[in-house]
Design a protein around this motif. Structure first.
Motif, mmCIF file in Angstrom:
data_model
loop_
_atom_site.group_PDB
_atom_site.id
_atom_site.type_symbol
_atom_site.label_atom_id
_atom_site.label_comp_id
_atom_site.label_asym_id
_atom_site.label_seq_id
_atom_site.Cartn_x
_atom_site.Cartn_y
_atom_site.Cartn_z
ATOM 1 N N VAL A 56 0.809 -1.161 0.003
ATOM 2 C CA VAL A 56 -0.140 0.109 -0.039
ATOM 3 C C VAL A 56 0.833 1.426 0.001
ATOM 4 C CG1 VAL A 56 -1.675 1.256 1.444
ATOM 5 C CG2 VAL A 56 -2.112 -1.291 0.893
ATOM 6 N N SER A 57 2.124 1.147 0.626
ATOM 7 C CA SER A 57 2.828 2.329 1.053
ATOM 8 C C SER A 57 3.307 2.614 -0.464
ATOM 9 C CB SER A 57 3.857 2.499 2.079
ATOM 10 O OG SER A 57 4.631 1.412 1.867
ATOM 11 N N ILE A 58 4.030 1.687 -1.240
ATOM 12 C CA ILE A 58 4.652 1.735 -2.528
ATOM 13 C C ILE A 58 3.636 2.317 -3.553
ATOM 14 C CG2 ILE A 58 5.680 0.655 -4.316
ATOM 15 C CD1 ILE A 58 7.082 -1.122 -2.535
ATOM 16 N N TYR A 59 2.557 1.795 -3.540
ATOM 17 C CA TYR A 59 1.459 2.373 -4.472
ATOM 18 C C TYR A 59 1.156 3.745 -4.025
ATOM 19 C CZ TYR A 59 -3.344 3.495 -6.223
ATOM 20 O OH TYR A 59 -4.397 4.002 -6.932
ATOM 21 N N PHE A 60 0.913 4.472 -2.710
ATOM 22 C CA PHE A 60 0.816 5.804 -2.576
ATOM 23 C C PHE A 60 2.069 6.522 -2.730
ATOM 24 C CE2 PHE A 60 -2.740 4.496 0.148
ATOM 25 C CZ PHE A 60 -3.721 4.842 -0.638
ATOM 26 N N MET A 61 3.326 5.822 -2.706
ATOM 27 C CA MET A 61 4.629 6.604 -2.623
ATOM 28 C C MET A 61 4.762 6.987 -4.341
ATOM 29 S SD MET A 61 7.779 7.574 -1.984
ATOM 30 C CE MET A 61 8.434 6.773 -0.894
ATOM 31 N N ARG A 62 4.150 6.048 -5.115
ATOM 32 C CA ARG A 62 4.259 6.350 -6.506
ATOM 33 C C ARG A 62 3.072 7.800 -7.027
ATOM 34 N NH1 ARG A 62 3.135 1.426 -10.267
ATOM 35 N NH2 ARG A 62 3.736 3.182 -11.849
ATOM 36 N N MET A 63 2.062 7.747 -6.306
ATOM 37 C CA MET A 63 1.137 8.652 -6.363
ATOM 38 C C MET A 63 1.784 10.209 -5.861
ATOM 39 S SD MET A 63 -2.511 6.907 -5.738
ATOM 40 C CE MET A 63 -3.377 8.486 -5.289
ATOM 41 N N ALA A 64 2.497 9.812 -4.779
ATOM 42 C CA ALA A 64 3.093 11.236 -4.234
ATOM 43 C C ALA A 64 4.064 11.728 -4.899
ATOM 44 C CB ALA A 64 3.706 10.861 -3.021
ATOM 45 N N ILE A 65 4.975 10.981 -5.713
ATOM 46 C CA ILE A 65 6.125 11.215 -6.720
ATOM 47 C C ILE A 65 5.403 12.103 -7.596
ATOM 48 C CG2 ILE A 65 7.660 10.334 -7.788
ATOM 49 C CD1 ILE A 65 8.729 8.487 -5.711
ATOM 50 N N ARG A 66 4.234 11.230 -8.461
ATOM 51 C CA ARG A 66 3.607 11.795 -9.508
ATOM 52 C C ARG A 66 2.829 13.398 -9.160
ATOM 53 N NH1 ARG A 66 -1.225 8.392 -11.634
ATOM 54 N NH2 ARG A 66 0.205 7.020 -9.852
ATOM 55 N N ASP A 67 2.462 13.440 -8.055
ATOM 56 C CA ASP A 67 1.767 14.753 -7.723
ATOM 57 C C ASP A 67 2.991 15.822 -7.220
ATOM 58 O OD1 ASP A 67 -0.465 13.967 -8.304
ATOM 59 O OD2 ASP A 67 -1.154 13.178 -6.386
ATOM 60 N N ARG A 68 4.212 15.378 -6.997
ATOM 61 C CA ARG A 68 5.379 16.233 -6.511
ATOM 62 C C ARG A 68 4.923 16.664 -5.187
ATOM 63 N NH1 ARG A 68 5.895 18.509 -12.173
ATOM 64 N NH2 ARG A 68 7.726 17.049 -12.815
ATOM 65 N N ASP A 69 4.495 15.957 -4.443
ATOM 66 C CA ASP A 69 4.354 16.102 -2.861
ATOM 67 C C ASP A 69 5.302 15.649 -1.964
ATOM 68 O OD1 ASP A 69 2.718 16.509 -0.718
ATOM 69 O OD2 ASP A 69 1.726 14.801 -0.540
ATOM 70 N N LYS A 70 6.258 16.545 -1.802
ATOM 71 C CA LYS A 70 7.418 16.279 -0.895
ATOM 72 C C LYS A 70 6.928 15.735 0.451
ATOM 73 C CE LYS A 70 10.459 18.920 -3.467
ATOM 74 N NZ LYS A 70 11.568 18.212 -4.261
ATOM 75 N N GLU A 71 6.072 16.496 1.197
ATOM 76 C CA GLU A 71 5.686 15.679 2.436
ATOM 77 C C GLU A 71 5.280 14.411 2.496
ATOM 78 O OE1 GLU A 71 3.164 18.498 4.219
ATOM 79 O OE2 GLU A 71 4.751 20.204 4.440
ATOM 80 N N GLY A 72 4.285 14.106 1.363
ATOM 81 C CA GLY A 72 3.877 12.775 1.361
ATOM 82 C C GLY A 72 5.132 11.757 1.080
ATOM 83 N N VAL A 73 6.072 12.131 0.212
ATOM 84 C CA VAL A 73 7.307 11.184 -0.020
ATOM 85 C C VAL A 73 8.030 10.794 1.237
ATOM 86 C CG1 VAL A 73 9.499 11.094 -1.284
ATOM 87 C CG2 VAL A 73 7.349 12.085 -2.479
ATOM 88 N N VAL A 74 8.321 11.890 2.086
ATOM 89 C CA VAL A 74 9.014 11.643 3.180
ATOM 90 C C VAL A 74 8.160 10.820 4.431
ATOM 91 C CG1 VAL A 74 9.735 13.019 5.448
ATOM 92 C CG2 VAL A 74 10.227 13.986 3.147
ATOM 93 N N GLY A 75 6.952 11.098 4.515
ATOM 94 C CA GLY A 75 6.018 10.010 5.346
ATOM 95 C C GLY A 75 5.857 8.642 4.790
ATOM 96 N N LEU A 76 5.859 8.554 3.675
ATOM 97 C CA LEU A 76 5.738 7.289 2.938
ATOM 98 C C LEU A 76 7.227 6.588 2.936
ATOM 99 C CD1 LEU A 76 3.211 7.888 -0.001
ATOM 100 C CD2 LEU A 76 2.944 6.492 2.139
ATOM 101 N N THR A 77 8.330 7.140 2.891
ATOM 102 C CA THR A 77 9.435 6.670 2.953
ATOM 103 C C THR A 77 9.735 6.195 4.443
ATOM 104 O OG1 THR A 77 10.475 8.010 1.405
ATOM 105 C CG2 THR A 77 11.824 7.029 2.841
#
Length: 55
Positions: free
Chosen positions: A13-34
Motif C-alpha cells: 500500500v505504501s509503495i502504491y501511495f509513494m508512486r502517487m505522491a511522486i507523480r503529484d510532487r508532494d514532498k511531505e507525502g514522500v517523506v512520510g511514505l518513506t
C-alpha cells in the motif's frame, strides 16, 4: 506470522501511495511514505522473520 503478512500489506500500500505522491510532487507525502516503508520493512524483518525463528 501475522506480523509478516501485515508488513507485506503495508509495504504494498505504501509503495502504491509513494508512486502517487511522486507523480503529484508532494514532498511531505514522500517523506512520510518513506518512513512507512522503513517501518514495514522493520516489521517484516524483526517481528515477522526473526521472532518466528526464535520461537
Amino acid at each position: 506470522m501475522p506480523y509478516f503478512f501485515l508488513g507485506i500489506i503495508i509495504l504494498i500500500v505504501s509503495i502504491y501511495f509513494m508512486r502517487m505522491a511522486i507523480r503529484d510532487r508532494d514532498k511531505e507525502g514522500v517523506v512520510g511514505l518513506t518512513a512507512l516503508i522503513i517501518a514495514s520493512l522493520i516489521l517484516i524483518i524483526f517481528f515477522g522473520l526473526f521472532f518466528r525463528s526464535v520461537i
